[in-house]
Design a protein around this motif. Structure first.
Motif, PDB file in Angstrom:
ATOM      1  N   GLY A   1       0.805  -1.216   0.000  1.00 52.45           N
ATOM      2  CA  GLY A   1       0.000   0.000   0.000  1.00 52.45           C
ATOM      3  C   GLY A   1       0.836   1.263   0.000  1.00 52.45           C
ATOM      4  N   GLU A   2       1.914   1.258   0.766  1.00 59.08           N
ATOM      5  CA  GLU A   2       2.759   2.454   0.836  1.00 59.08           C
ATOM      6  C   GLU A   2       3.541   2.655  -0.455  1.00 59.08           C
ATOM      7  N   LEU A   3       3.948   1.570  -1.105  1.00 61.91           N
ATOM      8  CA  LEU A   3       4.601   1.709  -2.405  1.00 61.91           C
ATOM      9  C   LEU A   3       3.631   2.286  -3.439  1.00 61.91           C
ATOM     10  N   LEU A   4       2.387   1.827  -3.419  1.00 72.09           N
ATOM     11  CA  LEU A   4       1.406   2.368  -4.366  1.00 72.09           C
ATOM     12  C   LEU A   4       1.123   3.844  -4.086  1.00 72.09           C
TER      13      LEU A   4
ATOM     14  N   ASP B   1      10.754  -1.345  -5.145  1.00 69.77           N
ATOM     15  CA  ASP B   1      11.698  -2.126  -4.337  1.00 69.77           C
ATOM     16  C   ASP B   1      11.127  -2.193  -2.919  1.00 69.77           C
ATOM     17  N   PRO B   2      10.887  -3.391  -2.377  1.00 65.74           N
ATOM     18  CA  PRO B   2      10.291  -3.481  -1.036  1.00 65.74           C
ATOM     19  C   PRO B   2      11.196  -3.027   0.096  1.00 65.74           C
ATOM     20  N   GLY B   3      12.476  -2.760  -0.180  1.00 66.13           N
ATOM     21  CA  GLY B   3      13.349  -2.184   0.845  1.00 66.13           C
ATOM     22  C   GLY B   3      13.738  -3.153   1.940  1.00 66.13           C
ATOM     23  N   LEU B   4      14.206  -4.330   1.563  1.00 71.73           N
ATOM     24  CA  LEU B   4      14.632  -5.305   2.565  1.00 71.73           C
ATOM     25  C   LEU B   4      15.706  -4.704   3.458  1.00 71.73           C
TER      26      LEU B   4
ATOM     27  N   LEU C   1       3.709  -8.613  -4.426  1.00 73.28           N
ATOM     28  CA  LEU C   1       4.365  -7.379  -4.855  1.00 73.28           C
ATOM     29  C   LEU C   1       4.472  -7.317  -6.373  1.00 73.28           C
ATOM     30  N   VAL C   2       4.847  -8.428  -7.010  1.00 66.05           N
ATOM     31  CA  VAL C   2       4.906  -8.469  -8.466  1.00 66.05           C
ATOM     32  C   VAL C   2       3.520  -8.233  -9.056  1.00 66.05           C
ATOM     33  N   GLY C   3       2.499  -8.711  -8.356  1.00 66.75           N
ATOM     34  CA  GLY C   3       1.132  -8.558  -8.815  1.00 66.75           C
ATOM     35  C   GLY C   3       0.597  -7.137  -8.762  1.00 66.75           C
ATOM     36  N   LEU C   4       1.339  -6.214  -8.177  1.00 70.51           N
ATOM     37  CA  LEU C   4       0.903  -4.816  -8.161  1.00 70.51           C
ATOM     38  C   LEU C   4       0.935  -4.202  -9.550  1.00 70.51           C
ATOM     39  N   GLY C   5       1.650  -4.842 -10.481  1.00 69.75           N
ATOM     40  CA  GLY C   5       1.652  -4.374 -11.858  1.00 69.75           C
ATOM     41  C   GLY C   5       2.841  -3.528 -12.253  1.00 69.75           C
TER      42      GLY C   5
END
Length: 291
Positions: free
Chosen positions: A168-171, A190-193, A212-216
């Motif tokens: 949600g925060e990436l979007l 990038d999810p920021g590991l 995450l990949v499914g976010l498009g």
């Protein structure tokens, strides 16, 4: 070697205090040698950074950061090597783009410098937006300043559903970038590991890569040599040092490639190149060979 479209970004830290290489490439000659070696080993992009983001690191002056990265980027670009600049500052990004950088890799996801979106939009280059929830006592989501994007040793953000919240925060960062004029087709997530995240958060995000990949949007994973791998491989309570985490990094690279990521940010291009080839052979018939 065909890696099935997965990009390998080779890391070159032109810094005095990186967690992974401890300033080995602060000298421009050493940095260029490392970049060329990574390129020869299969890195599609060389990711050049002039400011450490390790836990406890202090920010450097913007002009110092520019002086560290621009000569390296200019030389590599002149040699036909694709380069990314790893920076949170719009001024550094602009100077790097002028020198030939083809990507901007922003670990703050555009929130540390409110001019970054304008720079990227004007250049019309790919922009990697990383997730990093600032460690701050303020409520809400901003506005944040550059100093909010610093690690505090031992601290991680609080999550109830790390995959859902990071998604949600990436979007939200995507929406902010697009509102500022950035082409959504230029955005990479990038999810920021490891950035204000615990080991458990990191593993959950890796397991959640299909979401995450499914976010498009294309997804970049940067697990290379990170502390959660050292903790996994600890002996008698002592973490495995960064140089001993390459096999674990390659394993993550293979699994992430199988999950459909766009790219992998790594310190050892050859190991992850081979890992991605294995993942492709495992998941498709195209990569298989007799023998």
């Amino acid at each position: 070697m065909d890696r099935g479209g997965v990009k390998i970004l080779g890391v070159v830290n032109v810094t005095a205090d990186s967690f992974s290489d401890g300033g080995r490439f602060l000298d421009p000659g050493a940095a260029l040698d490392q970049a060329r070696a990574l390129h020869a080993d299969g890195a599609d992009v060389i990711d050049v950074g002039g400011e450490s983001t390790r836990p406890g690191a202090h920010r450097v002056d913007e002009q110092v950061e520019i002086e560290r990265v621009v000569p390296i980027i200019r030389e590599l670009a002149a040699e036909g090597i694709v380069v990314s600049v790893d920076t949170m500052r719009a001024g550094v990004a602009a100077a790097a783009i002028d020198a030939g950088a083809a990507y901007v890799n922003d670990v703050s996801g555009g929130r540390a410098d409110d001019q970054m979106a304008a720079v990227v939009a004007e250049a019309d280059l790919p922009w990697i937006l990383m997730h990093w929830r600032p460690l701050t006592d303020r409520a809400g989501d901003g506005p944040y300043g550059p100093d909010d994007f610093t690690h505090r040793a031992g601290q991680a953000g609080a999550y109830r559903d790390v995959v859902g919240e990071v998604s949600g925060e990436l979007l939200a960062q995507v929406d902010a970038a697009v509102t500022a004029g950035v082409d959504p087709d230029r955005l990479i997530l990038d999810p920021g590991l490891g950035f204000a995240k615990s080991a458990a958060h990191n593993w959950a995000l890796l397991r959640g890569l299909p979401t995450l990949v499914g976010l498009g949007f294309p997804v970049l994973v940067g697990a290379s040599r990170k502390r959660f791998l050292g903790s996994l491989l600890a002996v008698d309570g002592v973490d495995r040092p960064p140089a001993g985490r390459e096999v674990a990094t390659a394993a993550v690279s293979a699994l992430a490639a199988a999950a459909g990521v766009w790219g992998l940010r790594v310190h050892d291009a050859a190991a992850s190149r081979d890992a991605v080839a294995v993942a492709r052979a495992w998941t498709t018939e195209e990569g298989a060979v007799d023998g």
